[in-house]
Design a protein around this motif. Structure first.
Motif, short mmCIF file in Angstrom:
data_model
loop_
_atom_site.label_atom_id
_atom_site.label_comp_id
_atom_site.label_asym_id
_atom_site.label_seq_id
_atom_site.Cartn_x
_atom_site.Cartn_y
_atom_site.Cartn_z
N LEU A 121 0.86 -1.18 0.00
CA LEU A 121 0.00 0.00 0.00
C LEU A 121 0.90 1.23 0.00
CD1 LEU A 121 -2.42 -1.26 2.81
CD2 LEU A 121 -2.54 -1.71 0.34
N LEU A 122 1.05 1.86 -1.15
CA LEU A 122 2.00 2.95 -1.30
C LEU A 122 1.46 4.28 -0.77
CD1 LEU A 122 3.55 1.93 -4.72
CD2 LEU A 122 4.45 1.56 -2.41
N MET A 123 2.35 5.27 -0.66
CA MET A 123 2.06 6.55 -0.01
C MET A 123 0.91 7.32 -0.68
SD MET A 123 5.98 7.79 0.80
CE MET A 123 5.48 9.46 1.08
N ASN A 124 0.36 8.24 0.13
CA ASN A 124 -0.68 9.18 -0.30
C ASN A 124 -1.97 8.47 -0.71
OD1 ASN A 124 1.13 11.37 0.12
ND2 ASN A 124 2.03 10.96 -1.89
N ASN A 125 -2.33 7.44 0.04
CA ASN A 125 -3.58 6.72 -0.13
C ASN A 125 -4.26 6.58 1.23
OD1 ASN A 125 -3.66 5.72 -2.98
ND2 ASN A 125 -1.72 4.82 -2.37
N LYS A 126 -5.57 6.42 1.18
CA LYS A 126 -6.35 6.05 2.36
C LYS A 126 -7.01 4.72 2.02
CE LYS A 126 -7.20 10.75 3.81
NZ LYS A 126 -8.18 11.83 3.98
N VAL A 127 -6.67 3.67 2.78
CA VAL A 127 -7.14 2.33 2.49
C VAL A 127 -7.79 1.75 3.74
CG1 VAL A 127 -6.46 0.00 1.76
CG2 VAL A 127 -5.29 2.00 0.80
N THR A 128 -8.96 1.12 3.55
CA THR A 128 -9.63 0.44 4.65
C THR A 128 -9.89 -1.00 4.25
OG1 THR A 128 -10.74 2.47 5.36
CG2 THR A 128 -11.72 0.38 6.09
N PHE A 129 -9.46 -1.93 5.10
CA PHE A 129 -9.81 -3.34 5.00
C PHE A 129 -10.77 -3.60 6.14
CE2 PHE A 129 -5.31 -4.72 3.36
CZ PHE A 129 -5.58 -4.17 2.12
N LYS A 130 -11.93 -4.24 5.84
CA LYS A 130 -12.86 -4.50 6.93
C LYS A 130 -13.59 -5.82 6.76
CE LYS A 130 -16.85 -1.88 5.22
NZ LYS A 130 -17.78 -0.80 5.55
N ASN A 131 -13.98 -6.38 7.91
CA ASN A 131 -14.89 -7.54 7.99
C ASN A 131 -14.40 -8.80 7.28
OD1 ASN A 131 -16.69 -5.83 9.36
ND2 ASN A 131 -17.52 -5.11 7.41
N GLY A 132 -13.17 -9.20 7.52
CA GLY A 132 -12.71 -10.42 6.88
C GLY A 132 -11.39 -10.91 7.40
N THR A 133 -10.76 -11.75 6.59
CA THR A 133 -9.52 -12.41 6.99
C THR A 133 -8.50 -12.35 5.86
OG1 THR A 133 -10.77 -13.95 8.38
CG2 THR A 133 -8.54 -14.63 7.76
N LEU A 134 -7.24 -12.09 6.24
CA LEU A 134 -6.10 -12.18 5.33
C LEU A 134 -5.18 -13.27 5.83
CD1 LEU A 134 -5.04 -8.45 4.81
CD2 LEU A 134 -6.29 -9.91 3.22
N VAL A 135 -4.79 -14.18 4.94
CA VAL A 135 -3.82 -15.23 5.26
C VAL A 135 -2.79 -15.28 4.13
CG1 VAL A 135 -5.49 -16.60 6.56
CG2 VAL A 135 -5.12 -17.09 4.15
N ALA A 136 -1.71 -16.01 4.38
CA ALA A 136 -0.68 -16.17 3.36
C ALA A 136 -0.24 -17.63 3.29
CB ALA A 136 0.52 -15.28 3.67
N THR A 137 -0.32 -18.20 2.09
CA THR A 137 0.21 -19.54 1.86
C THR A 137 1.26 -19.53 0.74
OG1 THR A 137 -1.59 -20.10 0.34
CG2 THR A 137 -1.89 -20.70 2.67
N SER A 138 1.58 -18.36 0.23
CA SER A 138 2.55 -18.23 -0.86
C SER A 138 3.97 -18.47 -0.36
CB SER A 138 2.48 -16.81 -1.44
OG SER A 138 3.53 -16.60 -2.37
N GLU A 139 4.77 -19.08 -1.22
CA GLU A 139 6.20 -19.22 -0.91
C GLU A 139 6.88 -17.85 -0.89
OE1 GLU A 139 8.00 -21.95 -3.65
OE2 GLU A 139 6.71 -23.60 -3.03
N ASP A 140 6.27 -16.84 -1.52
CA ASP A 140 6.82 -15.49 -1.56
C ASP A 140 6.52 -14.67 -0.30
OD1 ASP A 140 7.73 -15.96 -4.12
OD2 ASP A 140 6.21 -14.74 -5.12
N ALA A 141 5.71 -15.19 0.60
CA ALA A 141 5.16 -14.39 1.71
C ALA A 141 6.21 -14.01 2.75
CB ALA A 141 4.01 -15.14 2.37
N GLY A 142 6.80 -12.83 2.59
CA GLY A 142 7.71 -12.29 3.59
C GLY A 142 6.99 -11.29 4.47
#
Length: 185
Positions: A121-142
């Motif tokens: 999420l790069l600069m000069n933005n307003k971002v809202t995540f709501k009502n859910g779940t984030l997970v990571a199963t990627s081999e890239d997930a740092g």
């Protein structure tokens, strides 16, 4: 064959480079099959919606969104990392997960050489995540979320147990507001 396809089948196959005159229904698409000379008409599987427009990936929905838009997840889904470009959502972008889960399972995003973010999420933005779940199963997930924006997490489960880099949420700029979260690392 054209008469049978006009009834919007679950799927129909046609040899590549064959002239077929049919109207493709809006919720269908042609895909290539493993057979090198066949394409197939199949139903699209939508996972996100922005207004009346539906998308097959959350990544497409975010890329197509305009400032002030609200994207709603329609089901559990997975995909690549997602970039919110600098300054695109100065008024805001909301992603309402609708109690569904987004699994960062594909290619990561980030600056050259550091493409291991689920969300960047790069600069000069307003971002809202709501009502859910984030997970990571990627081999890239740092990192699950690499944040440079003004970010609000409202009623979100952020599960970083699949993140090899150890970062669930990295805040580098802007303001981060966390309401009613469950964060697991």
């Amino acid at each position: 064959a054209a008469a049978a396809m006009a009834a919007t089948p679950a799927k129909a196959t046609v040899k590549k480079n064959t002239a077929v005159s049919i109207a493709i229904p809006e919720d269908y698409k042609w895909i290539e099959t493993e057979e090198t000379n066949v394409v197939m008409l199949v139903a699209k599987h939508y996972v996100a919606q922005n207004g009346s427009k539906k998308y097959e990936t959350l990544e497409e929905a975010v890329a197509s969104a305009n400032d002030g838009d609200a994207i709603v997840l329609l089901k559990n889904c997975s995909g690549n990392g997602i970039v919110v470009p600098q300054g695109k959502f100065t008024t805001g972008l909301t992603i309402d997960f609708g109690r569904f889960t987004y699994d960062f399972s594909g290619n990561g995003v980030g600056s050259t050489g550091t493409e291991y973010n689920g969300f960047q999420l790069l600069m000069n933005n307003k971002v809202t995540f709501k009502n859910g779940t984030l997970v990571a199963t990627s081999e890239d997930a740092g990192f699950l979320i690499q944040n440079y924006s003004d970010l609000t997490l409202d009623n979100m489960v952020i599960d970083g147990t699949g993140v090899w880099g150890g970062y669930v949420l990295s805040n580098n700029n802007g303001t981060t507001v966390i309401k009613d979260p469950t964060i697991t690392a």
